[in-house]
Design an enzyme around this catalytic site. Structure first.
Site, PDB file in Angstrom:
ATOM      1  N   GLY A  46       0.847  -1.184   0.000  1.00  0.00           N
ATOM      2  CA  GLY A  46       0.000   0.000   0.000  1.00  0.00           C
ATOM      3  C   GLY A  46       0.882   1.232   0.000  1.00  0.00           C
ATOM      4  O   GLY A  46       2.052   1.159   0.396  1.00  0.00           O
ATOM      5  N   GLN A  51       3.377  10.087   0.476  1.00  0.00           N
ATOM      6  CA  GLN A  51       4.638   9.329   0.442  1.00  0.00           C
ATOM      7  C   GLN A  51       5.405   9.530  -0.865  1.00  0.00           C
ATOM      8  O   GLN A  51       6.570   9.154  -0.959  1.00  0.00           O
ATOM      9  CB  GLN A  51       4.376   7.832   0.664  1.00  0.00           C
ATOM     10  CG  GLN A  51       3.879   7.534   2.073  1.00  0.00           C
ATOM     11  CD  GLN A  51       3.710   6.050   2.281  1.00  0.00           C
ATOM     12  OE1 GLN A  51       2.697   5.486   1.894  1.00  0.00           O
ATOM     13  NE2 GLN A  51       4.698   5.407   2.868  1.00  0.00           N
ATOM     14  N   CYS A  88       6.449   0.279   7.035  1.00  0.00           N
ATOM     15  CA  CYS A  88       6.019   1.415   6.218  1.00  0.00           C
ATOM     16  C   CYS A  88       7.149   1.803   5.275  1.00  0.00           C
ATOM     17  O   CYS A  88       8.304   1.851   5.692  1.00  0.00           O
ATOM     18  CB  CYS A  88       5.666   2.590   7.125  1.00  0.00           C
ATOM     19  SG  CYS A  88       5.163   4.075   6.246  1.00  0.00           S
ATOM     20  N   LEU A  89       6.808   2.069   4.014  1.00  0.00           N
ATOM     21  CA  LEU A  89       7.842   2.428   3.031  1.00  0.00           C
ATOM     22  C   LEU A  89       8.594   3.705   3.426  1.00  0.00           C
ATOM     23  O   LEU A  89       9.729   3.901   3.003  1.00  0.00           O
ATOM     24  CB  LEU A  89       7.213   2.613   1.640  1.00  0.00           C
ATOM     25  CG  LEU A  89       6.624   1.355   0.983  1.00  0.00           C
ATOM     26  CD1 LEU A  89       6.013   1.704  -0.365  1.00  0.00           C
ATOM     27  CD2 LEU A  89       7.661   0.262   0.831  1.00  0.00           C
ATOM     28  N   HIS A 130      -3.925   1.860   7.702  1.00  0.00           N
ATOM     29  CA  HIS A 130      -2.565   2.432   7.705  1.00  0.00           C
ATOM     30  C   HIS A 130      -2.463   3.530   6.635  1.00  0.00           C
ATOM     31  O   HIS A 130      -1.946   4.612   6.903  1.00  0.00           O
ATOM     32  CB  HIS A 130      -1.542   1.308   7.443  1.00  0.00           C
ATOM     33  CG  HIS A 130      -0.119   1.764   7.351  1.00  0.00           C
ATOM     34  ND1 HIS A 130       0.845   1.391   8.269  1.00  0.00           N
ATOM     35  CD2 HIS A 130       0.518   2.557   6.449  1.00  0.00           C
ATOM     36  CE1 HIS A 130       2.001   1.951   7.922  1.00  0.00           C
ATOM     37  NE2 HIS A 130       1.834   2.647   6.829  1.00  0.00           N
ATOM     38  N   GLU A 131      -2.999   3.242   5.435  1.00  0.00           N
ATOM     39  CA  GLU A 131      -2.910   4.224   4.341  1.00  0.00           C
ATOM     40  C   GLU A 131      -3.811   5.432   4.596  1.00  0.00           C
ATOM     41  O   GLU A 131      -3.413   6.570   4.330  1.00  0.00           O
ATOM     42  CB  GLU A 131      -3.247   3.581   2.990  1.00  0.00           C
ATOM     43  CG  GLU A 131      -2.304   2.454   2.561  1.00  0.00           C
ATOM     44  CD  GLU A 131      -0.823   2.765   2.722  1.00  0.00           C
ATOM     45  OE1 GLU A 131      -0.418   3.931   2.578  1.00  0.00           O
ATOM     46  OE2 GLU A 131      -0.067   1.818   3.020  1.00  0.00           O
ATOM     47  N   HIS A 134      -2.182   7.835   6.790  1.00  0.00           N
ATOM     48  CA  HIS A 134      -1.219   8.692   6.082  1.00  0.00           C
ATOM     49  C   HIS A 134      -1.890   9.962   5.567  1.00  0.00           C
ATOM     50  O   HIS A 134      -1.293  11.039   5.574  1.00  0.00           O
ATOM     51  CB  HIS A 134      -0.629   7.960   4.867  1.00  0.00           C
ATOM     52  CG  HIS A 134       0.611   7.171   5.170  1.00  0.00           C
ATOM     53  ND1 HIS A 134       1.767   7.733   5.642  1.00  0.00           N
ATOM     54  CD2 HIS A 134       0.872   5.849   5.046  1.00  0.00           C
ATOM     55  CE1 HIS A 134       2.689   6.794   5.803  1.00  0.00           C
ATOM     56  NE2 HIS A 134       2.178   5.633   5.453  1.00  0.00           N
TER      57      HIS A 134
HETATM   58 ZN   LIG Z   1       3.059   3.809   5.607  1.00  0.00          ZN
END
Ligand SMILES: [Zn+2]
Length: 163
Positions: A46, A51, A88-89, A130-131, A134
């Site tokens: 995701g 991001q 998380c990226l 989670h997304e 963000h």
């Molecule tokens: Zn994340």
């Protein structure tokens, strides 16, 4: 193909509430495609617009073989609670335990501008929440109850390699 650079924490864009989208035009379609290319390149499940340094309320999540595209998503309902591992990226090498609902119902728009509702459970609910976090400038480290130890991390990677 447009793979964008993933913004790493700390960064201002990651900790602010993103802007609602009023018109879904070709820029938004391009953004969805860029998010997909960038997620795949980085082995994510995701990714959210901030991001890749875009201040808009758009995120995508991999649901099995499908990609869920969320434009202006809102959480309608949540149920249950479970603690599980998250990464998380935007936080390379950080994995930790985060409590999330086990069920979520959301409303969002797809790329054609159609409003849809979607229910998800367990891992998929976790990814979606989670997304959406963000998009509100909420990062998973603020919800983390503890960071995984070196040993636990090795086990996690070993499990992934066996799959
Ligand atoms: Zn994340």
């Amino acid at each position: 193909m447009a793979i964008k650079e993933v913004v790493k924490n700390p960064a201002k864009i990651l900790s602010k509430k993103t802007k609602e989208i009023e018109v879904i035009d070709e820029n938004i379609i391009q953004l969805l495609d860029d998010l997909y290319d960038t997620m795949v390149e980085n082995d994510g499940v995701g990714i959210a617009a901030p991001q890749i340094n875009v201040d808009l309320r758009v995120a995508i999540v991999e649901l099995g073989e499908d990609i869920l595209e969320m434009i202006n998503p809102i959480v309608l309902e949540t149920r249950g609670e479970e603690e599980d591992v998250e990464g998380c990226l935007s936080f390379p090498d950080l994995f930790g335990m985060v409590k999330r609902p086990t069920y979520v119902k959301i409303e969002a728009s797809d790329r054609e501008g159609r409003i849809y509702e979607l229910e998800a459970e367990d891992f998929e609910a976790r990814c979606i929440l989670h997304e959406i976090d963000h998009l509100d400038g909420v990062l998973f480290d603020s919800k983390m109850t503890r960071v995984l130890t070196e040993e636990e991390l090795e086990e996690l990677y070993a499990d992934v390699e066996e799959e």
